[in-house]
Scaffold this active site. Structure first.
Site, short mmCIF file in Angstrom:
data_model
loop_
_atom_site.label_atom_id
_atom_site.label_comp_id
_atom_site.label_asym_id
_atom_site.label_seq_id
_atom_site.Cartn_x
_atom_site.Cartn_y
_atom_site.Cartn_z
NE ARG A 81 -3.91 -2.09 2.21
CZ ARG A 81 -4.57 -2.58 3.23
NH1 ARG A 81 -4.35 -2.12 4.46
NH2 ARG A 81 -5.45 -3.53 3.06
NE ARG A 88 19.81 -11.74 3.35
CZ ARG A 88 20.89 -11.40 2.66
NH1 ARG A 88 21.44 -10.21 2.85
NH2 ARG A 88 21.43 -12.22 1.80
CG ASN A 140 14.28 -15.28 2.32
OD1 ASN A 140 13.98 -15.82 1.26
ND2 ASN A 140 15.23 -14.37 2.40
CE1 TYR A 155 17.20 -13.24 6.79
CE2 TYR A 155 14.80 -13.27 6.76
CZ TYR A 155 16.01 -13.37 6.10
OH TYR A 155 16.02 -13.62 4.74
#
Length: 152
Positions: free
Chosen positions: A31, A104, A55, A93
């Protein structure tokens, strides 16, 4: 029976809620950057958030499977504690990846370490389950310290 799996069930529900949170973050990023489904490319911030969510979703079935096998065959409390640690590292992460791809890596390595630990606990519990009833006295002596800790 419920008291034997209550911690595992709690961690499972927390994991599902975490996955829902990650999905909502993708919706908000879509959005914010005006990226309609099914597009998965666009603003770099959206791409990082989207990739982090994907992931985390890819590893979730592996996590849940190892959590339950380790909890049932090794020790519920130990598995649940590892599960909470895994959920925390996955949250870190996700947060890191949303900021920058390099952020990450630390939490990714930590979450992988926890998965390997859960795998080790699951394998140890399964081996004990199948080998202890017919094992020799020396094998029982090796496993005795774990029995004292309540692992079996």
């Amino acid at each position: 029976m419920r008291h034997q799996i209550d911690l595992l069930a709690t961690v499972t529900v927390l994991g599902v809620l975490e996955q829902a949170y990650f999905t909502l973050q993708v919706i908000y990023a879509r959005r914010q950057h005006k990226i309609s489904p099914p597009r998965t490319m666009g603003h770099p911030e959206f791409e990082r958030i989207f990739r982090a969510q994907v992931n985390c979703s890819e590893y979730f079935p592996i996590f849940i499977s190892l959590l339950w096998v380790a909890g049932i065959f090794f020790h519920q409390g130990v598995a649940a504690a590892c599960g909470l640690l895994y959920l925390y590292t996955r949250f870190r992460y996700f947060q890191g990846y949303a900021v920058a791809a390099q952020e990450r890596l630390g939490p990714l390595y930590a979450s992988a370490w926890v998965l390997w630990l859960l795998l080790g606990l699951a394998v140890a519990g399964l081996l004990a389950h199948f080998l202890l009833p017919c094992c020799s006295p020396w094998m029982a002596a090796l496993v005795q310290p774990l029995q004292l800790l309540g692992a079996w």
